[in-house]
Write an enzyme that holds these catalytic residues in place. Structure first.
Site, PDB file in Angstrom:
ATOM      1  N   LYS A 105      -1.074   4.078  -3.077  1.00  0.00           N
ATOM      2  CA  LYS A 105      -1.627   3.148  -3.934  1.00  0.00           C
ATOM      3  C   LYS A 105      -2.308   2.743  -4.653  1.00  0.00           C
ATOM      4  CE  LYS A 105       2.544   1.168  -0.763  1.00  0.00           C
ATOM      5  NZ  LYS A 105       2.884   0.457   0.270  1.00  0.00           N
ATOM      6  N   ASP A 162       5.328  -5.300  -3.209  1.00  0.00           N
ATOM      7  CA  ASP A 162       4.434  -5.003  -1.552  1.00  0.00           C
ATOM      8  C   ASP A 162       4.968  -6.625  -0.851  1.00  0.00           C
ATOM      9  OD1 ASP A 162       5.503  -2.298  -1.292  1.00  0.00           O
ATOM     10  OD2 ASP A 162       3.012  -2.091  -1.217  1.00  0.00           O
TER      11      ASP A 162
END
Length: 280
Positions: free
Chosen positions: A66, A102
């Site tokens: 990420k 997220d």
């Protein structure tokens, strides 16, 4: 020809993401292909370039890529820029546009599905990597009180606190300080320690009377932390399955302009998970 989407991570053998996105596409009548691409960090850029050259138009990114994805994007959403972590990719004429869904996925799962009031909760965030970076800003925006970030690498915890830029609301501490931190009303595991059979040794003194534990992992990786939470008398012990579904729905909406319903799919995955646990 179907539009091409993919999940990048390492490992991705047991990921539910292709199943989730295919279900969304089927429900909304959207023609798309979605596959998992297992790529180590050193090969990620090359894998992403190959995907784009083959016509890839969107993707998701999971551990441990990420933060690397953040550096490969031509432009970023405010959430991704603040987190310096990207889990959703959109192909544009100028390269990859990076987003982070997220935090939105976690907050939606906790508040809408589990009816958890986050406001005013003193929060302990375990971990300071890409997963922690993705959810921390959204938790602050959702109204938690103060957040303490603890990571085995203290420098990474310090960097996350600096990144959040919320003086008086966020602080970093050493892992060795856990015994002396007092109690919390929300403890979130954003580490990957238990994914490889590791354990988190946590003191029961972290638990307050109004106490909830959340693991961003799901399945077997979440079991040790949630077991600790139940032993510490948590009001609720929540794994990351709902967050996974909700962040996927957020990404799907950004790709296609339509947000899929998540309730039936979540219920199906949860029932399947329960059956597997019973079989074990």
């Amino acid at each position: 020809m179907s539009k091409q989407f993919a999940l990048f991570g390492h490992p991705v053998t047991h990921t539910l993401s292709p199943r989730i996105h295919r279900a969304f596409a089927r429900d909304l009548g959207i023609d798309m292909e979605y596959r998992a691409v297992d790529t180590a960090p050193d090969d990620f850029k090359a894998a992403l370039d190959r995907f784009a050259e083959a016509g890839g138009v969107g993707g998701n990114v999971t551990l441990p890529l990420k933060e690397a994805a953040f550096g490969l994007c031509a432009d970023l959403s405010p959430a991704a820029r603040r987190a310096q972590s990207v889990n959703t990719l959109i192909r544009t004429d100028h390269g990859w546009h990076g987003e982070n869904t997220d935090g939105a996925g976690l907050v939606r799962d906790l508040t809408d599905r589990h009816r958890l009031d986050l406001r005013g909760r003193r929060t302990l965030l375990l971990g300071a990597g890409g997963a922690a970076r993705g959810v921390a800003p959204a938790l602050l925006e959702a109204g938690i009180d103060k957040m303490v970030v603890v990571n085995r690498s203290a420098e990474r915890a310090d960097r996350l606190v600096d990144l959040l830029d919320a003086p008086g609301r966020v602080a970093s501490r050493y892992w060795e300080d856990l015994e002396a931190l007092g109690d919390f009303e929300l403890v979130i595991n954003a580490t990957s320690a238990t994914r490889h059979g590791g354990a988190l040794k946590l003191p029961f003194g972290l638990a307050s009377p109004r106490f909830v534990v959340v693991d961003l992992n799901y399945g077997e990786a979440a079991a040790p932390f949630l077991s600790w939470g139940r032993a510490a008398k948590a009001e609720a012990a929540i794994d990351g399955l709902g967050m996974l579904v909700e962040q996927a729905a957020e990404a799907f909406q950004r790709w296609h302009g339509r947000r899929p319903d998540t309730d039936d799919l979540y219920a199906s995955l949860r029932a399947e998970h329960a059956r597997l646990q019973t079989a074990d």
